[in-house]
Each structure stands twice: as C-alpha cells, then as structure tokens.
Scaffold this motif. Structure first.
Motif, PDB file in Angstrom:
ATOM      1  N   LEU A  91       0.824  -1.205   0.000  1.00  0.00           N
ATOM      2  CA  LEU A  91       0.000   0.000   0.000  1.00  0.00           C
ATOM      3  C   LEU A  91       0.857   1.253   0.000  1.00  0.00           C
ATOM      4  N   ARG A  92       0.305   2.319  -0.557  1.00  0.00           N
ATOM      5  CA  ARG A  92       0.923   3.648  -0.453  1.00  0.00           C
ATOM      6  C   ARG A  92      -0.174   4.697  -0.533  1.00  0.00           C
ATOM      7  N   PHE A  93       0.167   5.903  -0.098  1.00  0.00           N
ATOM      8  CA  PHE A  93      -0.777   7.013  -0.064  1.00  0.00           C
ATOM      9  C   PHE A  93      -0.267   8.108  -0.978  1.00  0.00           C
ATOM     10  N   GLU A  94      -1.169   8.694  -1.768  1.00  0.00           N
ATOM     11  CA  GLU A  94      -0.792   9.737  -2.712  1.00  0.00           C
ATOM     12  C   GLU A  94      -1.690  10.951  -2.518  1.00  0.00           C
ATOM     13  N   LEU A  95      -1.076  12.114  -2.314  1.00  0.00           N
ATOM     14  CA  LEU A  95      -1.820  13.360  -2.226  1.00  0.00           C
ATOM     15  C   LEU A  95      -1.848  13.973  -3.622  1.00  0.00           C
ATOM     16  N   TYR A 120       4.014   0.600   2.134  1.00  0.00           N
ATOM     17  CA  TYR A 120       3.728  -0.156   3.345  1.00  0.00           C
ATOM     18  C   TYR A 120       3.483  -1.612   2.988  1.00  0.00           C
ATOM     19  N   GLU A 121       3.883  -2.500   3.895  1.00  0.00           N
ATOM     20  CA  GLU A 121       3.693  -3.938   3.709  1.00  0.00           C
ATOM     21  C   GLU A 121       2.206  -4.253   3.582  1.00  0.00           C
ATOM     22  N   THR A 130      -2.146   1.676  12.454  1.00  0.00           N
ATOM     23  CA  THR A 130      -2.682   2.802  13.205  1.00  0.00           C
ATOM     24  C   THR A 130      -1.628   3.892  13.324  1.00  0.00           C
ATOM     25  N   ASN A 131      -2.105   5.118  13.468  1.00  0.00           N
ATOM     26  CA  ASN A 131      -1.252   6.294  13.633  1.00  0.00           C
ATOM     27  C   ASN A 131      -0.153   6.366  12.575  1.00  0.00           C
ATOM     28  N   ILE A 132      -0.542   6.314  11.322  1.00  0.00           N
ATOM     29  CA  ILE A 132       0.395   6.385  10.208  1.00  0.00           C
ATOM     30  C   ILE A 132       0.752   7.846   9.949  1.00  0.00           C
ATOM     31  N   GLU A 154      -3.062   0.349  -4.014  1.00  0.00           N
ATOM     32  CA  GLU A 154      -2.650  -1.005  -3.706  1.00  0.00           C
ATOM     33  C   GLU A 154      -1.927  -1.580  -4.922  1.00  0.00           C
ATOM     34  N   GLN A 155      -0.814  -2.274  -4.660  1.00  0.00           N
ATOM     35  CA  GLN A 155      -0.035  -2.847  -5.746  1.00  0.00           C
ATOM     36  C   GLN A 155      -0.637  -4.186  -6.171  1.00  0.00           C
ATOM     37  N   ASN A 156      -0.819  -4.352  -7.469  1.00  0.00           N
ATOM     38  CA  ASN A 156      -1.333  -5.603  -8.036  1.00  0.00           C
ATOM     39  C   ASN A 156      -0.180  -6.518  -8.404  1.00  0.00           C
ATOM     40  N   GLU A 157      -0.496  -7.755  -8.734  1.00  0.00           N
ATOM     41  CA  GLU A 157       0.523  -8.750  -9.078  1.00  0.00           C
ATOM     42  C   GLU A 157       1.331  -8.360 -10.310  1.00  0.00           C
ATOM     43  N   ASP A 158       0.784  -7.491 -11.171  1.00  0.00           N
ATOM     44  CA  ASP A 158       1.533  -7.024 -12.341  1.00  0.00           C
ATOM     45  C   ASP A 158       2.337  -5.753 -12.036  1.00  0.00           C
TER      46      ASP A 158
END
Length: 176
Positions: A91-95, A120-121, A130-132, A154-158
C-alpha cells in the motif's frame, strides 16, 4: 512558513472502492498523472493482489499538510483496516491536487501528484495500521487552486498501482 489546510479542512470523507469492472478502474487510472519515476517495483509476486481486485479498506481520521518552506508533504491516517477476504497488496498514499474537482469512481480528473508516501507492507485480513505518518519531499508543485484528494493505492501482481480507497478533502487549496 506557508502551510496550507487548516485543522478544519483536514478531515475528509473516505470512500471504499470494492471490486469493480476492470475497465472502469483502468479508464479512471489513466486520467491521473502519476510520475512513473516514483513507482516502486518489487521482485516478489506475493506483494500484489490479483490484478483489478482492490481490497476493501477502511480509513479513519485522515489529514495532510504541505510546507512550502521545507518543501515537505505530510500525510497522516489514524487507522487503515483491511476488511477484505484476503491479504491486501502493498500500500501507499498519494496526495493528488485536482484541477477538475473531487474524485468519484469513473470520473476523469486532471492535476498533479504533490506527494507519494513510502510503501507499506500488505495488510492481513482483519488487521490494521494505526497512527500512520508519512512525510516526504514534494514531487512537483504548480501554482493555482486545487482540490486535494488522498488516494490509497494497492499494488497488483503485475506491479501496477490501483486505487483501493480515496478521500475528497472539502476545501480548495491555493499553491503559490
């Protein structure tokens, strides 16, 4: 120091994106201008989920800030829970700063990505982060008025990144 977004506008309404028609997700993704150089690649396939199937994530207490003086973007999330039937992908967050207004699945937006968090894993079923807090240097900035949107990707298998959740912040921001 110039910091945009007061405490009042930092809280956003979060939206879950369930499993949708693959074509509708792909067409939405193509309208978002993401800097390809910032994409993280992985050698292990198990970090991604099946292509086109974003996890069901629940996010609470999101906020962001940007400091022009330090050229840093800070993204904070109180809780990120995985309510899917399986493990999420990485996972990652994008503004994202939208020139065309709020985001909705299937809508076309234009603008630029101000900041992308570290990766993130994957989250196991019924587990949570929590508290990211993620503070990163801004990728680019363009003067103007924008509607901030926070994407959880979210990262996909590709190794592609798909929108798993998003937040439209209520206030338009000006970048000088």
């Amino acid at each position: 120091m110039y910091t945009f977004c007061s405490d009042k506008c930092r809280t956003a309404t979060w939206h879950k994106i369930g499993v949708k028609d693959r074509n509708s997700l792909d067409s939405t993704e193509s309208e978002i201008d993401i800097d390809n150089a910032s994409t993280v690649s992985f050698e292990k396939k198990e970090t991604g989920v099946k292509s086109g199937s974003p996890s069901k994530l629940i996010i609470q207490n999101a906020e962001y800030s940007y400091s022009a003086k330090s050229d840093r973007v800070t993204i904070k999330i109180g809780s990120l829970q995985n309510k899917s039937g399986g493990k999420s992908g990485s996972l990652r967050f994008e503004l994202f700063m939208s020139k065309t207004g709020p985001y909705a699945p299937g809508s076309k937006i234009s603008g630029f990505t101000l900041g992308i968090s570290n990766t993130y894993e994957p989250l196991r079923v019924n587990s949570a982060y929590t508290n990211i807090t993620s503070t990163v240097r801004s990728l680019e900035k363009k003067s103007g008025s924008y509607r901030p949107i926070l994407f959880v990707k979210e990262q996909n298998e590709d190794n592609s990144w798909k929108i798993a959740a998003y937040a439209n912040f209520p206030k338009t921001e000006k970048i000088l």
